[in-house]
Design an enzyme around this catalytic site. Sequence first.
Site, PDB file in Angstrom:
ATOM      1  NE  ARG A 132     -72.493  21.153  -6.104  1.00 58.24           N
ATOM      2  CZ  ARG A 132     -73.200  22.186  -5.680  1.00 58.24           C
ATOM      3  NH1 ARG A 132     -73.860  22.941  -6.540  1.00 58.24           N
ATOM      4  NH2 ARG A 132     -73.254  22.481  -4.401  1.00 58.24           N
ATOM      5  CG  HIS A 152     -54.533  31.127 -29.014  1.00 60.73           C
ATOM      6  ND1 HIS A 152     -55.213  30.457 -30.016  1.00 60.73           N
ATOM      7  CD2 HIS A 152     -53.225  30.781 -29.167  1.00 60.73           C
ATOM      8  CE1 HIS A 152     -54.357  29.755 -30.745  1.00 60.73           C
ATOM      9  NE2 HIS A 152     -53.144  29.921 -30.238  1.00 60.73           N
ATOM     10  CG  ASP A 191     -69.826  28.080  -4.404  1.00 57.60           C
ATOM     11  OD1 ASP A 191     -69.151  27.020  -4.440  1.00 57.60           O
ATOM     12  OD2 ASP A 191     -70.852  28.240  -5.082  1.00 57.60           O
ATOM     13  CG  HIS A 236     -52.758  34.641 -30.226  1.00 58.90           C
ATOM     14  ND1 HIS A 236     -53.918  34.192 -30.816  1.00 58.90           N
ATOM     15  CD2 HIS A 236     -51.764  33.826 -30.667  1.00 58.90           C
ATOM     16  CE1 HIS A 236     -53.647  33.132 -31.563  1.00 58.90           C
ATOM     17  NE2 HIS A 236     -52.352  32.894 -31.489  1.00 58.90           N
ATOM     18  CB  CYS A 253     -68.842  27.952  -7.953  1.00 57.48           C
ATOM     19  SG  CYS A 253     -69.102  28.218  -9.714  1.00 57.48           S
ATOM     20  N   GLY A 254     -69.844  25.224  -8.063  1.00 53.50           N
ATOM     21  CA  GLY A 254     -70.387  23.937  -8.505  1.00 53.50           C
ATOM     22  C   GLY A 254     -70.034  23.649  -9.959  1.00 53.50           C
ATOM     23  CB  THR A 255     -71.209  24.964 -13.040  1.00 52.59           C
ATOM     24  OG1 THR A 255     -71.440  26.342 -12.679  1.00 52.59           O
ATOM     25  CG2 THR A 255     -72.455  24.145 -12.727  1.00 52.59           C
TER      26      THR A 255
HETATM   27  C1  RB5 Z   1     -74.383  26.701  -5.785  1.00 51.11           C
HETATM   28  O1  RB5 Z   1     -75.317  25.720  -5.527  1.00 51.11           O
HETATM   29  C2  RB5 Z   1     -74.089  26.779  -7.288  1.00 51.11           C
HETATM   30  O2  RB5 Z   1     -75.081  27.526  -7.894  1.00 51.11           O
HETATM   31  C3  RB5 Z   1     -72.738  27.389  -7.496  1.00 51.11           C
HETATM   32  O3  RB5 Z   1     -71.778  26.627  -6.862  1.00 51.11           O
HETATM   33  C4  RB5 Z   1     -72.261  27.535  -8.926  1.00 51.11           C
HETATM   34  O4  RB5 Z   1     -72.348  26.348  -9.631  1.00 51.11           O
HETATM   35  C5  RB5 Z   1     -72.798  28.673  -9.671  1.00 51.11           C
HETATM   36  O5  RB5 Z   1     -72.481  28.925 -10.837  1.00 51.11           O
END
Ligand code: RB5
Length: 149
Positions: free
Chosen positions: A108, A97, A7, A132, A64-66
Amino acid sequence: MLAIGGDHASPQLKEEIKKHLDEKNIAYKDFGTFSDESVDYPTYGEMVANAVASGEYEKGILICGTGVGMSMTANKVRGIRAVVCSDCYSAALSRRHNDANILALGARVVGPDLAKMIIDTWLEAEFEGGRHQNRVDLIMDVERKNFQA
Ligand code: RB5
């Protein structure tokens, strides 16, 4: 061949990862997004997960961010075993596994050097099969029981 996507949080890290894969002669297709204009991560998560589930791409990398939203989305596609990792141990074991076929990363959460180490570890580790395989089959049984075609 790898399918890659992310994203609006992903482009900078995605470009670093692509440079790294180019240096290692690892082929990939980038499904986008290509700018930091806000988009919805499930759009890209589903695209990459479908590309892997269809068999056209061997594995996928989603950013994505996380990494959380991407892994959740990808795991809703039949045949996908996505894992979000921010350490090399989990990355290795998710292949050895769990036979994970999509790696999700948080742009991030991890810096570019760690992201590249995690990717190398994940791509180099091989599924061990044996006991496994039985457990992965049980995961897929859960999918069969709970998801319509
Ligand atoms: C976008 O701001 C953020 O929500 C997305 O990148 C992600 O971390 C979602 O899980």
